[in-house]
Design an enzyme around this catalytic site. Structure first.
Site, PDB file in Angstrom:
ATOM      1  N   GLU A   1       5.026  -0.319   1.619  1.00 45.60           N
ATOM      2  CA  GLU A   1       4.311   0.821   2.987  1.00 45.60           C
ATOM      3  C   GLU A   1       6.392   1.072   3.216  1.00 45.60           C
ATOM      4  O   GLU A   1       6.664   0.375   3.178  1.00 45.60           O
ATOM      5  CB  GLU A   1       3.981   0.003   4.091  1.00 45.60           C
ATOM      6  CG  GLU A   1       2.860  -1.219   3.798  1.00 45.60           C
ATOM      7  CD  GLU A   1       1.406   0.196   3.973  1.00 45.60           C
ATOM      8  OE1 GLU A   1       1.517   1.023   4.688  1.00 45.60           O
ATOM      9  OE2 GLU A   1       0.463  -0.008   2.822  1.00 45.60           O
TER      10      GLU A   1
ATOM     11  N   ARG B   1      -8.310   6.437  -3.632  1.00 41.88           N
ATOM     12  CA  ARG B   1      -7.074   4.556  -2.462  1.00 41.88           C
ATOM     13  C   ARG B   1      -8.853   4.300  -1.763  1.00 41.88           C
ATOM     14  O   ARG B   1      -9.499   5.006  -1.645  1.00 41.88           O
ATOM     15  CB  ARG B   1      -6.277   5.963  -2.014  1.00 41.88           C
ATOM     16  CG  ARG B   1      -5.507   6.541  -2.815  1.00 41.88           C
ATOM     17  CD  ARG B   1      -4.339   5.325  -3.455  1.00 41.88           C
ATOM     18  NE  ARG B   1      -3.870   4.612  -2.476  1.00 41.88           N
ATOM     19  CZ  ARG B   1      -2.421   4.497  -2.372  1.00 41.88           C
ATOM     20  NH1 ARG B   1      -1.801   5.713  -1.843  1.00 41.88           N
ATOM     21  NH2 ARG B   1      -2.350   3.830  -1.606  1.00 41.88           N
TER      22      ARG B   1
END
Length: 287
Positions: free
Chosen positions: A3, A274
């Site tokens: 991230e 995902r």
């Protein structure tokens, strides 16, 4: 995929280790860069841009122009920093040269940059290239506003999200062209906190500006700590997240069992679908 807060910390730590320091060693371990050697050059700074890392090397005379070492962590990449090995250290595991004991396999190292005090090793980097400053700017010009960048622009991020109101919000949040820095963990957690299913169209998300503001707040709150928490609880285990990775476990708000599925992006058919996680009660789809 790491991230934006992870990349921000990597840049901060690399900048502290390398900025202002002349390189005493430079070893690129990818064929296309095998002959590149920046030994003797000084690192000016290391800067994050979304999920990209830029190491800036200023020009050194007319024969050596400014250069940028551009890396992207992709799924498994990481930069580690080690003290230069000293003679009193005892070997405790796999090692390679001046960097002392490495925490990752030596064959996954893509570049090794050494100063007098420290060694920075880039492992399993998804992207590693040497660019001119103009090329480096072009490499990231497609990115939307950087959630952790000094020029964050919430209005521009909102404008980009709203440009395609029919796109599922779960895909729009992951699209780095809209806003840079959100990965799959934050995507799922933000959808829960906004009370929307990831497949809900952007145009149907209530209080979309609040969702953009919340994305900024979450990344800012977590950028200085290695173990993130999106719940405000302890930054460890199930207590640190609302839904991500918690399929089959009770929702912390209503007790319903968290569900799991895969979400593919039709605009990126080569990308693997995902994981998405959601509470069927707190994030119910409209009838």
């Amino acid at each position: 995929m790491p991230e934006g807060d992870t990349v921000w910390r990597q840049a901060r730590d690399l900048n502290a280790a390398l900025a202002g320091q002349p390189l005493t060693g430079c070893d690129f371990r990818v064929p296309q860069l095998a002959t590149v050697d920046f030994t003797g050059r000084t690192v000016e700074s290391v800067q994050p841009r979304g999920k990209h890392l830029m190491m800036m090397l200023p020009a050194r005379g007319p024969a050596e122009g400014a250069a940028v070492i551009h890396s992207h962590l992709a799924m498994e990449g990481h930069w580690d920093i080690y003290p230069v090995r000293n003679a009193t250290q005892r070997p405790q595991g796999p090692r390679s040269g001046r960097g002392g004991e490495w925490r990752r396999p030596a064959h996954t190292a893509r570049v090794v940059l050494a100063t007098e005090r420290l060694v920075a090793v880039g492992f399993s980097l998804g992207t590693l290239e040497v660019l001119s400053p103009a090329q480096a700017a072009a490499a990231v010009e497609h990115l939307g506003p950087d959630l952790l960048g000094p020029e964050w622009d919430a209005d521009e991020a909102l404008r980009r999200l709203q440009a395609d109101p029919q796109r599922p919000v779960g895909l729009a949040l992951l699209d780095q062209r809209n806003l840079a820095g959100i990965g799959n963990i934050y995507r799922n957690e933000l959808c829960f906190l906004a009370g929307v299913h990831p497949s809900r169209p952007v145009g149907g998300v209530p209080r979309l500006p609040r969702l953009v503001e919340l994305a900024k707040r979450l990344l800012e709150a977590n950028k200085d700590r290695p173990q993130r928490s999106t719940t405000g609880g302890p930054a460890r285990g199930d207590a640190s997240v609302w839904v991500y990775g918690l399929a089959g476990k009770p929702c912390k708000r209503c007790g319903s069992l968290i569900r799991h599925a895969k979400m593919a992006d039709p605009a990126a058919p080569t990308h693997a679908p995902r994981d998405i996680y959601w509470c069927p009660n707190c994030q119910a789809l409209p009838e």
